[in-house]
Every structure is written in C-alpha cells, then in structure tokens.
Design a protein around this motif. Structure first.
Motif, mmCIF file in Angstrom:
data_model
loop_
_atom_site.group_PDB
_atom_site.id
_atom_site.type_symbol
_atom_site.label_atom_id
_atom_site.label_comp_id
_atom_site.label_asym_id
_atom_site.label_seq_id
_atom_site.Cartn_x
_atom_site.Cartn_y
_atom_site.Cartn_z
ATOM 1 N N TYR A 1 0.864 -1.192 0.000
ATOM 2 C CA TYR A 1 0.000 0.000 0.000
ATOM 3 C C TYR A 1 0.889 1.227 0.000
ATOM 4 O O TYR A 1 1.926 1.246 0.677
ATOM 5 C CB TYR A 1 -0.906 -0.002 1.237
ATOM 6 C CG TYR A 1 -1.755 1.246 1.371
ATOM 7 C CD1 TYR A 1 -2.892 1.411 0.591
ATOM 8 C CD2 TYR A 1 -1.412 2.262 2.267
ATOM 9 C CE1 TYR A 1 -3.669 2.559 0.697
ATOM 10 C CE2 TYR A 1 -2.190 3.409 2.384
ATOM 11 C CZ TYR A 1 -3.319 3.551 1.599
ATOM 12 O OH TYR A 1 -4.078 4.685 1.708
ATOM 13 N N ASP A 2 0.506 2.228 -0.759
ATOM 14 C CA ASP A 2 1.313 3.449 -0.796
ATOM 15 C C ASP A 2 0.430 4.649 -1.118
ATOM 16 O O ASP A 2 -0.622 4.504 -1.757
ATOM 17 C CB ASP A 2 2.434 3.325 -1.838
ATOM 18 C CG ASP A 2 3.513 4.375 -1.649
ATOM 19 O OD1 ASP A 2 3.678 4.879 -0.517
ATOM 20 O OD2 ASP A 2 4.210 4.697 -2.631
ATOM 21 N N VAL A 3 0.866 5.802 -0.662
ATOM 22 C CA VAL A 3 0.189 7.075 -0.936
ATOM 23 C C VAL A 3 1.249 8.109 -1.272
ATOM 24 O O VAL A 3 2.326 8.117 -0.665
ATOM 25 C CB VAL A 3 -0.598 7.575 0.315
ATOM 26 C CG1 VAL A 3 -1.157 8.970 0.060
ATOM 27 C CG2 VAL A 3 -1.710 6.626 0.683
ATOM 28 N N HIS A 4 0.982 8.934 -2.265
ATOM 29 C CA HIS A 4 1.827 10.099 -2.513
ATOM 30 C C HIS A 4 0.953 11.326 -2.739
ATOM 31 O O HIS A 4 -0.167 11.222 -3.251
ATOM 32 C CB HIS A 4 2.732 9.880 -3.738
ATOM 33 C CG HIS A 4 3.934 9.043 -3.436
ATOM 34 N ND1 HIS A 4 5.155 9.581 -3.100
ATOM 35 C CD2 HIS A 4 4.081 7.705 -3.397
ATOM 36 C CE1 HIS A 4 6.020 8.593 -2.881
ATOM 37 N NE2 HIS A 4 5.395 7.438 -3.050
ATOM 38 N N ARG A 5 1.508 12.468 -2.359
ATOM 39 C CA ARG A 5 0.836 13.744 -2.491
ATOM 40 C C ARG A 5 0.919 14.244 -3.937
ATOM 41 O O ARG A 5 1.951 14.047 -4.590
ATOM 42 C CB ARG A 5 1.564 14.721 -1.562
ATOM 43 C CG ARG A 5 0.889 16.004 -1.255
ATOM 44 C CD ARG A 5 1.840 16.833 -0.374
ATOM 45 N NE ARG A 5 2.023 16.248 0.954
ATOM 46 C CZ ARG A 5 1.254 16.571 2.009
ATOM 47 N NH1 ARG A 5 0.283 17.448 1.884
ATOM 48 N NH2 ARG A 5 1.474 16.014 3.176
ATOM 49 N N MET B 1 3.775 1.511 -8.805
ATOM 50 C CA MET B 1 4.938 0.619 -8.761
ATOM 51 C C MET B 1 5.418 0.399 -7.333
ATOM 52 O O MET B 1 5.878 -0.687 -6.983
ATOM 53 C CB MET B 1 6.075 1.161 -9.635
ATOM 54 C CG MET B 1 5.913 0.842 -11.120
ATOM 55 S SD MET B 1 7.452 1.104 -12.032
ATOM 56 C CE MET B 1 7.113 0.168 -13.549
ATOM 57 N N HIS B 2 5.302 1.430 -6.483
ATOM 58 C CA HIS B 2 5.744 1.273 -5.082
ATOM 59 C C HIS B 2 4.893 0.242 -4.353
ATOM 60 O O HIS B 2 5.416 -0.591 -3.600
ATOM 61 C CB HIS B 2 5.683 2.618 -4.347
ATOM 62 C CG HIS B 2 6.707 3.607 -4.829
ATOM 63 N ND1 HIS B 2 6.918 4.830 -4.230
ATOM 64 C CD2 HIS B 2 7.576 3.542 -5.875
ATOM 65 C CE1 HIS B 2 7.876 5.480 -4.875
ATOM 66 N NE2 HIS B 2 8.282 4.722 -5.883
ATOM 67 N N ALA B 3 3.576 0.302 -4.567
ATOM 68 C CA ALA B 3 2.695 -0.672 -3.909
ATOM 69 C C ALA B 3 2.995 -2.084 -4.405
ATOM 70 O O ALA B 3 3.040 -3.040 -3.617
ATOM 71 C CB ALA B 3 1.231 -0.305 -4.163
HETATM 72 MG MG MG Z 1 6.096 5.487 -2.230
#
Ligand code: MG
Length: 159
Positions: free
Chosen positions: A8-12, A42-44
């Motif tokens: 799981y990932d979040v970016h602003r 891709m990070h998730a």
């Molecule tokens: Mg990330």
C-alpha cells in the motif's frame, strides 16, 4: 508453495512534477511528490513482492535519505524486488494492483502500464493486473490531494 504479499502506498499530488504511474508518464496538471519518481502504483507492487518473500519494505531497501534515489525511475525498485525473488529461488506468479485516483482517466494507459510493470518484473503482461477507481470525491483522495495504490503479489517459493 505460493506465498502472497500486500503493498500500500500514498503520494501527495503537487504542481510542477511529472505524473508517473505504473512506469508510464501520463499527461496531467499535477504530478506525485516524492524522493524518487513517486510512482505510487509501482511502489505498492514492489512492497507486495517484497512482502511475499518476507523482505523489508521499499523504504528499507531504498532509503529516501540516500541521494542516489532522487527522482529515480521506480522500475529500478521492481527490478531489485524481482532479483530478490530469484535469489530466494522463487518466481513471481502474478501481481494485481488498484490505483485510487480522482483524475485523470487511467484506463487508456493500462496496457502500457501492464507492459512496463511486466518488463520490470520479467514476467508476462498477462500476469499483471492493473485497475483504477475513484474515491467518489471523498476524503483527501477525493479532493485530488494525492493518489493511493494497493497491490498483492503471488510468489512461488521452494518448500
Ligand atoms: Mg512510495
């Protein structure tokens, strides 16, 4: 035996940054903020693959404190995760991810994203699932302040 992992990932979202999602640059008035190219999808996926082999997360492999990862293309992270699977004597069965974003329209870019993720992981594109949904205008995602992604991975590991 197939092992599963979750990511799981979040970016602003900010002005003045390109928008990279699933290894594809997508035209948009804002881009994701982060130390690397901030490719949230891709990070998730990377964390899901790392999780399936019981490895530390993307932040422990590629610390944001290290200047070498500044604006780095996130396919590097996926390539590294796939390499760790190989080192463990395993193989990636599949990955599946959902992007949560209010805009822009993602569907037209999905085939290119699948191809890019598959290339980075050295698996066929039909082993990569990519879906997108909005957050129904609710919360920070609904207000377009950021994007989130979740992913799962299946990895075949020796007993
Ligand atoms: Mg990330």
């Amino acid at each position: 035996m197939v092992h599963t992992g979750i990511g799981y990932d979040v970016h602003r979202l900010v002005e003045g940054r390109p928008l990279w999602l699933g290894g594809v640059e997508i035209p948009h008035d804002k881009g994701l903020d982060g130390h690397s190219d901030a490719d949230v999808l891709m990070h998730a996926i990377c964390d899901a693959v790392l999780g399936a082999i019981g490895h530390g997360d993307i932040g422990s492999l590629f610390p944001p404190s290290e200047p070498q990862w500044k604006d780095a293309p996130s396919r590097i992270f996926l390539e590294k995760a796939a390499g760790l699977v190989t080192e463990a004597g395993g193989s990636i069965v599949n990955v599946d991810a959902t992007l949560i974003a209010e805009a822009p329209k993602i569907l037209p870019h999905v085939p290119a994203m699948k191809a890019a993720v598959a290339r980075a992981l050295s698996i066929p594109p039909d082993r990569v699932g990519i879906k997108a949904t909005t957050n129904e205008l609710l919360g920070f995602l609904g207000r377009g302040e950021g994007m989130a992604a979740m992913a799962v991975a299946g990895v075949n590991l020796p007993d």
